[in-house]
Motif scaffolding. Structure first.
Motif, PDB file in Angstrom:
ATOM      1  N   ALA A  47      -8.771  -2.322  -2.210  1.00 32.73           N
ATOM      2  CA  ALA A  47      -7.321  -2.143  -2.056  1.00 32.73           C
ATOM      3  C   ALA A  47      -6.955  -0.678  -1.832  1.00 32.73           C
ATOM      4  O   ALA A  47      -6.049  -0.370  -1.051  1.00 32.73           O
ATOM      5  CB  ALA A  47      -6.590  -2.687  -3.278  1.00 32.73           C
ATOM      6  N   LEU A  48      -7.666   0.216  -2.516  1.00 31.92           N
ATOM      7  CA  LEU A  48      -7.330   1.637  -2.432  1.00 31.92           C
ATOM      8  C   LEU A  48      -8.159   2.386  -1.388  1.00 31.92           C
ATOM      9  O   LEU A  48      -7.944   3.577  -1.168  1.00 31.92           O
ATOM     10  CB  LEU A  48      -7.512   2.294  -3.808  1.00 31.92           C
ATOM     11  CG  LEU A  48      -6.572   1.776  -4.899  1.00 31.92           C
ATOM     12  CD1 LEU A  48      -6.996   2.294  -6.264  1.00 31.92           C
ATOM     13  CD2 LEU A  48      -5.131   2.163  -4.591  1.00 31.92           C
ATOM     14  N   LEU A  93     -10.280  -3.141  -6.653  1.00 29.64           N
ATOM     15  CA  LEU A  93      -9.587  -1.855  -6.658  1.00 29.64           C
ATOM     16  C   LEU A  93     -10.098  -0.953  -5.538  1.00 29.64           C
ATOM     17  O   LEU A  93      -9.317  -0.326  -4.827  1.00 29.64           O
ATOM     18  CB  LEU A  93      -9.742  -1.164  -8.019  1.00 29.64           C
ATOM     19  CG  LEU A  93      -8.900  -1.755  -9.147  1.00 29.64           C
ATOM     20  CD1 LEU A  93      -9.411  -1.300 -10.501  1.00 29.64           C
ATOM     21  CD2 LEU A  93      -7.438  -1.378  -8.967  1.00 29.64           C
ATOM     22  N   VAL A 113       2.301   1.658  -3.490  1.00 27.51           N
ATOM     23  CA  VAL A 113       1.265   2.113  -4.428  1.00 27.51           C
ATOM     24  C   VAL A 113       1.022   3.605  -4.259  1.00 27.51           C
ATOM     25  O   VAL A 113       0.991   4.353  -5.249  1.00 27.51           O
ATOM     26  CB  VAL A 113      -0.039   1.297  -4.246  1.00 27.51           C
ATOM     27  CG1 VAL A 113      -1.218   1.969  -4.937  1.00 27.51           C
ATOM     28  CG2 VAL A 113       0.150  -0.122  -4.771  1.00 27.51           C
ATOM     29  N   GLU A 114       0.850   4.063  -3.036  1.00 24.25           N
ATOM     30  CA  GLU A 114       0.567   5.482  -2.802  1.00 24.25           C
ATOM     31  C   GLU A 114       1.756   6.366  -3.168  1.00 24.25           C
ATOM     32  O   GLU A 114       1.578   7.438  -3.748  1.00 24.25           O
ATOM     33  CB  GLU A 114       0.136   5.719  -1.357  1.00 24.25           C
ATOM     34  CG  GLU A 114      -1.191   5.073  -1.002  1.00 24.25           C
ATOM     35  CD  GLU A 114      -2.360   5.488  -1.889  1.00 24.25           C
ATOM     36  OE1 GLU A 114      -2.384   6.635  -2.393  1.00 24.25           O
ATOM     37  OE2 GLU A 114      -3.269   4.654  -2.092  1.00 24.25           O
ATOM     38  N   SER A 122      -0.441  -5.814  -9.080  1.00 25.38           N
ATOM     39  CA  SER A 122      -1.317  -6.981  -9.016  1.00 25.38           C
ATOM     40  C   SER A 122      -0.596  -8.159  -9.669  1.00 25.38           C
ATOM     41  O   SER A 122      -0.082  -8.022 -10.780  1.00 25.38           O
ATOM     42  CB  SER A 122      -2.627  -6.689  -9.769  1.00 25.38           C
ATOM     43  OG  SER A 122      -3.366  -7.857  -9.961  1.00 25.38           O
ATOM     44  N   ARG A 138      -3.534   6.263  -8.916  1.00 30.58           N
ATOM     45  CA  ARG A 138      -3.653   5.263  -7.855  1.00 30.58           C
ATOM     46  C   ARG A 138      -4.092   3.915  -8.431  1.00 30.58           C
ATOM     47  O   ARG A 138      -3.565   2.865  -8.057  1.00 30.58           O
ATOM     48  CB  ARG A 138      -4.638   5.747  -6.789  1.00 30.58           C
ATOM     49  CG  ARG A 138      -4.097   6.943  -6.003  1.00 30.58           C
ATOM     50  CD  ARG A 138      -5.055   7.405  -4.934  1.00 30.58           C
ATOM     51  NE  ARG A 138      -5.042   6.435  -3.835  1.00 30.58           N
ATOM     52  CZ  ARG A 138      -6.061   6.226  -3.019  1.00 30.58           C
ATOM     53  NH1 ARG A 138      -7.181   6.910  -3.151  1.00 30.58           N
ATOM     54  NH2 ARG A 138      -5.960   5.335  -2.047  1.00 30.58           N
ATOM     55  N   SER A 142       0.821  -1.207   0.000  1.00 28.28           N
ATOM     56  CA  SER A 142       0.000   0.000   0.000  1.00 28.28           C
ATOM     57  C   SER A 142       0.855   1.257   0.000  1.00 28.28           C
ATOM     58  O   SER A 142       0.581   2.215  -0.730  1.00 28.28           O
ATOM     59  CB  SER A 142      -0.937  -0.012   1.211  1.00 28.28           C
ATOM     60  OG  SER A 142      -1.751   1.127   1.205  1.00 28.28           O
ATOM     61  N   CYS A 146      -1.854   0.506  -8.409  1.00 28.88           N
ATOM     62  CA  CYS A 146      -2.402  -0.692  -7.768  1.00 28.88           C
ATOM     63  C   CYS A 146      -2.421  -1.869  -8.742  1.00 28.88           C
ATOM     64  O   CYS A 146      -2.020  -2.982  -8.393  1.00 28.88           O
ATOM     65  CB  CYS A 146      -3.812  -0.384  -7.250  1.00 28.88           C
ATOM     66  SG  CYS A 146      -4.520  -1.685  -6.229  1.00 28.88           S
TER      67      CYS A 146
END
Length: 157
Positions: A53-54, A50, A14-15, A40, A32, A11, A36
């Motif tokens: 996860a986000l 999605l 990703v951010e 994957s 974002r 996470s 993400c």
């Protein structure tokens, strides 16, 4: 081989990466979603996956994937027996982004050259515009060659 990253580490990556994309002009939510999907394991995710996860709403996902589909960075597909749309990120998404930006340089060059015609090649403005048109052409030609070189050594799968 490094240990499997934790969900928190994923996470954070990703951010952080989405922030880099957003700083370079990609809309934040699309950045974002791209980041993400990039991490994957199979490169596909549903809207619900999605959103989870986000930690965002499904309508936010919908807007982002619509924009990413429009520019051909992801595709929508249905898996056999599934009622859900699955979104797949292109394996070559970043070379596609660079190609798209390179095409924009051709438009910039053409537009600036129309300004040279408007102001005249011998005017201060005309010379400034001509210099920028030459720069766009120079960069575009080099990028075209680099993209060709990349494609010749990394054919699409």
């Amino acid at each position: 081989m490094p240990p499997e990253p934790t969900p928190a580490e994923i996470s954070q990556f990703v951010e952080r990466f989405a922030g880099v994309l957003a700083n370079s002009g990609v809309p934040t939510m699309s950045a974002r979603v791209m980041a993400c999907m990039l991490v994957s394991p199979n490169g596909t995710m549903t809207a619900a996956e999605l959103a989870e996860a986000l930690k965002i709403s499904q309508p936010a996902v919908s807007g982002a994937v619509r924009q990413l589909i429009q520019v051909s960075f992801i595709t929508r597909e249905r898996l056999p027996g599934s009622r859900k749309d699955h979104y797949r990120i292109r394996d070559d998404v970043f070379s596609a982004i660079i190609e798209r930006r390179n095409n924009a340089l051709a438009e910039w060059e053409s537009s600036v050259l129309s300004g040279v015609d408007l102001f005249g090649q011998d005017s201060v403005v005309g010379r400034r515009l001509a210099e920028n048109a030459e720069f766009f052409a120079f960069i575009r030609e080099d990028l075209n060659q680099m993209i060709k070189n990349w494609r010749s050594t990394h054919p699409k799968r």
